[in-house]
Design an enzyme around this catalytic site. Structure first.
Site, PDB file in Angstrom:
ATOM      1  N   HIS A 138      58.466 -68.666 -74.140  1.00 30.44           N
ATOM      2  CA  HIS A 138      57.632 -68.346 -72.987  1.00 30.44           C
ATOM      3  C   HIS A 138      56.183 -68.163 -73.426  1.00 30.44           C
ATOM      4  O   HIS A 138      55.903 -67.316 -74.266  1.00 30.44           O
ATOM      5  CB  HIS A 138      58.122 -67.052 -72.318  1.00 30.44           C
ATOM      6  CG  HIS A 138      59.458 -67.213 -71.664  1.00 30.44           C
ATOM      7  ND1 HIS A 138      60.325 -66.169 -71.444  1.00 30.44           N
ATOM      8  CD2 HIS A 138      60.074 -68.336 -71.184  1.00 30.44           C
ATOM      9  CE1 HIS A 138      61.411 -66.634 -70.852  1.00 30.44           C
ATOM     10  NE2 HIS A 138      61.291 -67.945 -70.685  1.00 30.44           N
ATOM     11  N   THR A 219      61.267 -61.487 -67.089  1.00 32.96           N
ATOM     12  CA  THR A 219      62.712 -61.452 -67.336  1.00 32.96           C
ATOM     13  C   THR A 219      63.112 -60.215 -68.129  1.00 32.96           C
ATOM     14  O   THR A 219      64.261 -60.088 -68.536  1.00 32.96           O
ATOM     15  CB  THR A 219      63.176 -62.714 -68.091  1.00 32.96           C
ATOM     16  OG1 THR A 219      62.591 -62.709 -69.408  1.00 32.96           O
ATOM     17  CG2 THR A 219      62.764 -63.978 -67.369  1.00 32.96           C
ATOM     18  N   THR A 220      62.160 -59.326 -68.365  1.00 29.01           N
ATOM     19  CA  THR A 220      62.447 -58.054 -69.030  1.00 29.01           C
ATOM     20  C   THR A 220      61.863 -56.929 -68.174  1.00 29.01           C
ATOM     21  O   THR A 220      60.971 -57.186 -67.358  1.00 29.01           O
ATOM     22  CB  THR A 220      61.770 -57.988 -70.411  1.00 29.01           C
ATOM     23  OG1 THR A 220      60.364 -58.198 -70.254  1.00 29.01           O
ATOM     24  CG2 THR A 220      62.333 -59.043 -71.356  1.00 29.01           C
TER      25      THR A 220
HETATM   26 ZN   LIG Z   1      60.333 -64.159 -72.009  1.00 32.67          ZN
END
Ligand SMILES: [Zn+2]
Ligand SMILES: *[C@@H]1O[C@H](CO)[C@@H](O)[C@H](O)[C@H]1NC(C)=O
Ligand SMILES: *[C@@H]1O[C@H](CO)[C@@H](O)[C@H](O)[C@H]1NC(C)=O
Length: 499
Positions: A138, A219-220
């Protein structure tokens, strides 16, 4: 700050907040992803990432331009920080690196990775028709037109743009060696080393014109739905040995911890689509979704306008399809022209979704209630406000639900006008709140009836993936074509610009 003058209850809330900010989270066990929302309520909310990029969600969008990145070729003299933050391997990036092909300029901040384990080389976050890749990179950018730095941008609905690169196991990749050769210097959590700059572009796939685009989240934790996602169609390859460096060299524990824990399988599972669609920049033959293109922004705006100021009683009486003057299958002349413009010039959508149109129209007094295209949701302050309203309640899930209910219609409407979602029932209801009660009620009733018919119709259609009440009017679950005359509400389904 202003909170301090409130009652002790609020002080308690503040204490709670500061505890929550630093809450631990992991990828498995009692602090694993199913428990993230306890401390990070947005993780249980709307528009989450990653998702399974499956064929039935895809819509071809001819206006998606190739991704263009600037200043990615860093010189040797440039020092980058390679670090292990306990959740991932991360490289800091200078903000002169940026994406120049989106509606705003997005400056780079960092890149990091998600990967599987040595026994299971499947650790990508995005999956494509359920296929999980070995790893995923990412490259995180923030909207530098609007925000001073990434911390200011991270909790804003238009704050971030992330480039996602799927990674498979194959040939040795010399570009990845530029930082993997230093991986033993950051074995433990919070360790950092300086590495020389290199050409970051070489970490991306060769083709930057073929990608998936959707609206999603971090996504965290804290999982803010603030990310404009670009996932490239083509994966890059790294060797088995290179994959093993990710999977076996790093620990999520500190150097001084007596118990060590390997850092691996640091990926989140796919999240519900929530009425979103995935735009694709490329057309794959005349097959699966090749001809399934998106409804024009013009039509979308017209539909919302109808809901805002149209005659609702009439709409409810005469049937919902009356909302579209000439039915859903016929193209309006101005839409044809618009399509021609879009294809010929590939203009940024900004120009088509000109917010000034809203200002000129009489809809403006209703629009004020909704954050339309140009406005921004701030998740940090929204959470404070909603927590404050709920301060007498102790149910853990209530904050998650309340925040979800607060952000979903806003995100859905914004995303719908931007062609990245279908219109969902909770959003329509939200819009109808600005209307005279009895008319809105009538329309809502017709709508609910029409929806129930749709559910019956679509029951026979294969459906996979989680369905939530926000799944709404997803055409993914409805027959693609033909849209027959007796179809209850064709205006809610995507139209095709061409045939
Ligand atoms: Zn990520
Ligand atoms: C990147 O920059 C270096 C000099 O710093 C140059 O030698 C090299 O050709 C550049 N690569 C590309 C692909 O532009
Ligand atoms: C980000 O910008 C804000 C506003 O300009 C500033 O207050 C803050 O200190 C900055 N944060 C970082 C980490 O640079």
């Amino acid at each position: 700050m202003g909170c301090l003058r409130f009652t002790p209850i609020v002080v308690l809330q503040l204490t709670l907040c500061s505890v929550l900010q630093g809450a631990k989270w992991k990828y498995s066990g009692p602090e694993g992803e199913h428990h993230w929302s306890k401390h990070y309520p947005y993780c249980g909310g709307a528009f989450q990432s990653p998702i399974d990029i499956k064929s039935e969600l895809l819509r071809f969008d001819p206006t998606l331009r190739p991704i263009e990145v600037q200043n990615y070729n860093l010189s040797l003299n440039e020092q980058l920080t390679l670090g292990n933050n306990g959740h991932s391997l991360q490289i800091s990036l200078p903000s002169k690196m940026h994406i120049s092909s989106l509606r705003h300029r997005y400056n780079a901040a960092q890149l990091h990775f998600h990967w599987g384990s040595s026994g299971r080389p499947a650790g990508s976050e995005h999956t494509v028709n359920s296929k999980q890749y070995a790893a995923e990179m990412h490259v995180v950018h923030y909207n530098s037109d609007k925000y001073a730095n990434i911390s200011m941008a991270v909790d804003k609905s238009d704050g971030l743009a992330v480039l996602g690169v799927l990674i498979e196991i194959g040939e040795f990749n010399p570009a990845f060696e530029q930082f993997l050769k230093f991986i033993n210097g950051v074995k433990y959590r919070d360790q950092k080393v300086q590495v020389s700059g290199f050409n970051i572009r070489t970490l991306l796939p060769a083709r930057l014109d073929e990608y998936y685009r959707y609206d999603g989240s971090l996504t965290t934790p804290p999982c803010y739905p603030s990310v404009l996602w670009t996932v490239f169609r083509n994966p890059v390859a790294i060797s088995q040995k290179q994959f093993f460096s990710f999977a076996t060299a790093l620990y999520s524990s500190y150097a001084q911890d007596s118990a060590t824990a390997l850092l691996h399988s640091n990926y989140r599972k796919p999240q519900p689509a929530d009425s979103r669609v995935v735009l694709v920049s490329f057309k794959e033959g005349r097959g699966l979704y090749g001809t399934h293109t998106v409804t024009s922004p013009f039509t979308r705006k017209r539909i919302i306008q109808q809901l805002l100021v149209g005659d609702l009683a009439d709409l409810a009486d005469e049937g919902l399809y009356q909302l579209l003057p000439s039915g859903s299958q016929k193209l309006h002349a101005d839409e044809r022209n618009e399509l021609k413009d879009m294809q010929n010039l590939a203009k940024p959508k900004q120009q088509l979704l000109n917010p000034s149109l809203w200002k000129k129209s009489q809809t403006n007094r209703y629009v004020g209630k909704l954050a339309l295209a140009e406005d921004t949701l701030c998740y940090g302050s929204l959470k404070q406000r909603v927590s404050h309203q709920l301060r007498h309640s102790h149910a853990e899930n209530e904050l998650v639900q309340a925040l979800r209910d607060a952000v979903f219609p806003e995100l859905n409407l914004k995303s719908y006008l931007d062609c990245k979602s279908d219109l969902a029932l909770p959003t329509i209801r939200h819009i109808l709140r600005g209307r005279p009660t009895d008319e809105a009620f009538e329309l809502d009733r017709s709508l609910t009836k029409a929806l129930m018919n749709q559910r019956k119709t679509s029951a026979a259609v294969k459906q996979n993936g989680p369905v939530t009440k926000y799944g709404g009017l997803s055409p993914a679950t409805a027959p693609r074509k033909p849209l027959s005359k007796d179809y209850p509400h064709p205006w809610l389904l995507p139209m095709e610009w061409e045939d």
